[in-house]
Design an enzyme around this catalytic site. Sequence first.
Site, PDB file in Angstrom:
ATOM      1  N   ASP A 118       0.823  -1.228   0.000  1.00  0.00           N
ATOM      2  CA  ASP A 118       0.000   0.000   0.000  1.00  0.00           C
ATOM      3  C   ASP A 118       0.845   1.261   0.000  1.00  0.00           C
ATOM      4  OD1 ASP A 118      -2.587  -1.262   0.165  1.00  0.00           O
ATOM      5  OD2 ASP A 118      -2.197  -1.654   2.295  1.00  0.00           O
TER       6      ASP A 118
ATOM      7  N   ARG B  71      -1.829   4.032  17.174  1.00  0.00           N
ATOM      8  CA  ARG B  71      -2.063   4.933  16.049  1.00  0.00           C
ATOM      9  C   ARG B  71      -1.890   6.417  16.370  1.00  0.00           C
ATOM     10  NH1 ARG B  71      -0.723   0.989  14.159  1.00  0.00           N
ATOM     11  NH2 ARG B  71      -1.632  -0.198  12.442  1.00  0.00           N
TER      12      ARG B  71
ATOM     13  N   ASP C 198      -8.004   2.548  11.109  1.00  0.00           N
ATOM     14  CA  ASP C 198      -6.754   3.318  11.178  1.00  0.00           C
ATOM     15  C   ASP C 198      -6.851   4.671  10.490  1.00  0.00           C
ATOM     16  OD1 ASP C 198      -5.594   1.377  12.688  1.00  0.00           O
ATOM     17  OD2 ASP C 198      -4.540   0.411  11.028  1.00  0.00           O
TER      18      ASP C 198
ATOM     19  N   SER D 132      -2.433 -10.980   7.186  1.00  0.00           N
ATOM     20  CA  SER D 132      -2.089  -9.576   7.330  1.00  0.00           C
ATOM     21  C   SER D 132      -1.826  -9.345   8.824  1.00  0.00           C
ATOM     22  CB  SER D 132      -3.263  -8.743   6.823  1.00  0.00           C
ATOM     23  OG  SER D 132      -3.191  -7.459   7.340  1.00  0.00           O
TER      24      SER D 132
HETATM   25  N1  ARG Z   1      -8.890  -4.368  14.382  1.00  0.00           N
HETATM   26  C1  ARG Z   1      -7.836  -3.858  15.173  1.00  0.00           C
HETATM   27  C2  ARG Z   1      -7.979  -2.384  15.382  1.00  0.00           C
HETATM   28  O1  ARG Z   1      -8.622  -1.728  14.615  1.00  0.00           O
HETATM   29  C3  ARG Z   1      -6.445  -4.224  14.669  1.00  0.00           C
HETATM   30  C4  ARG Z   1      -6.262  -4.163  13.227  1.00  0.00           C
HETATM   31  C5  ARG Z   1      -4.857  -4.433  12.861  1.00  0.00           C
HETATM   32  N2  ARG Z   1      -4.652  -4.362  11.480  1.00  0.00           N
HETATM   33  C6  ARG Z   1      -4.288  -3.277  10.824  1.00  0.00           C
HETATM   34  N3  ARG Z   1      -4.160  -3.363   9.547  1.00  0.00           N
HETATM   35  N4  ARG Z   1      -4.041  -2.182  11.401  1.00  0.00           N
HETATM   36  O2  ARG Z   1      -7.492  -1.862  16.342  1.00  0.00           O
END
Ligand code: ARG
Length: 418
Positions: A27, A106, A135, A184
């Site tokens: 990506d 994040r 995210d 992933s």
């Molecule tokens: N579902 C989880 C979250 O939103 C983790 C997702 C992890 N994967 C990713 N591609 N960031 O916190």
Amino acid sequence: MQRIYLYVPATDEYMKKVALAFSGGLDTTVCVPILEEEYGYDEVVGVTVDVGQPEEEFEEAYETAEALGLEHHVVDAKQEFAQLCLDSVCANADYQGYPLGTALARPVIAKAILGLAEEQDCDGIAHGCTGKGNDQLRFEAVWRASDLEVIAPVREMGMTREWEIEYAAEKDLPVQGGNEGVWSIDTNLWSRSIEGGNLEDPGYVPPEDIYEWTDQPSDETELIEIAFEDGYPVAVDDEELEPLELISLLNEKAGKHGVGRTDMMEDRMLGLKVRENYEHPAATTLLNAHEALEGLVLTKEERDFKATVDNEWSQKAYEGLIDAPLVGALNAFVEKTQQRVTGTVTIKFEGGQARPVGRESEYAAYSESAASFNTETVDGIKQADATGVAKYHGFQARLANQSVEKQKPELAADGGSD
Ligand code: ARG
């Protein structure tokens, strides 16, 4: 008529610059030329933020950046992230059973990239997240407070994986076939998430090899002692440790016993359900130990009310809104309650569990003699003093049920006035 000629010195043409959250995966690699071609940027700066990913991920980022000729920066945010993870322990934070590793990381990553973008006088800031996940929302919640142009090429151009692969081949981009495995994965200090492939079928039973941090639980058991001060874990088996070391050590110790595996359906912010697998040995151990200590020192009304505060904290953390004023206010409450959360908890690793089996604190809201079967009088209170309480207990319920029995005997037969 007199003419005036102004001398305008030749200047370098203005270079438009964008900072990109860069991992070296498909990506974000595709985003590099796209930001130039489609968004009119002259310069892209890649930023990878270290929140405890494995070394291979940095190597992938370095190599891909080099092959792309991309200016690449790594910002170390491990300490800050470790501290936030321990803040989340004070709030017993989990979302539907998930201890929020990705979610907590994040805002830390977003702030680090924004800091670098501003330092570098960038005009834009970009991520490679899709329009389906959480995210994008977490990054942009931080970035949109700045004046920079926020760009989400994958979402805005509706890119699919196939399109990206084709585009990368066409442009001869350095994407290693090997780096997009079956699953992933998102890893940081607090948790490792495994998604995609067959796991998207909620009925599919994951093979053992999706796990890297946790061994299959064995018959072996182990006891460890965790010391807390004001809600924060500070030592393991009497060894004082900084947050980062403490978390790493517990990931290792508890991981060996298969502690902290979660296989769940998760409700994302946009409403989509997703099947998630996680491993988080240190998080599970610390959360269990912390809650056990709170059970000893907090009063019932504090525990009840704090459960609501903790839940609200966790919701906001899931949304990436750790800097919202509400969280600041919740933190004030949490911090106040944590003033007595000092003491030690013994944890037993057994059968994939991290079970609290002992707790001690000088702030215990507990009197052994008061609760004991062996003493008759405590602080002048005798067993018989409870008789009056017992007489009143359930008084209103009795009256209500009796009235139904009288007025509507046909309902009373089912038990209770429903
Ligand atoms: N579902 C989880 C979250 O939103 C983790 C997702 C992890 N994967 C990713 N591609 N960031 O916190």
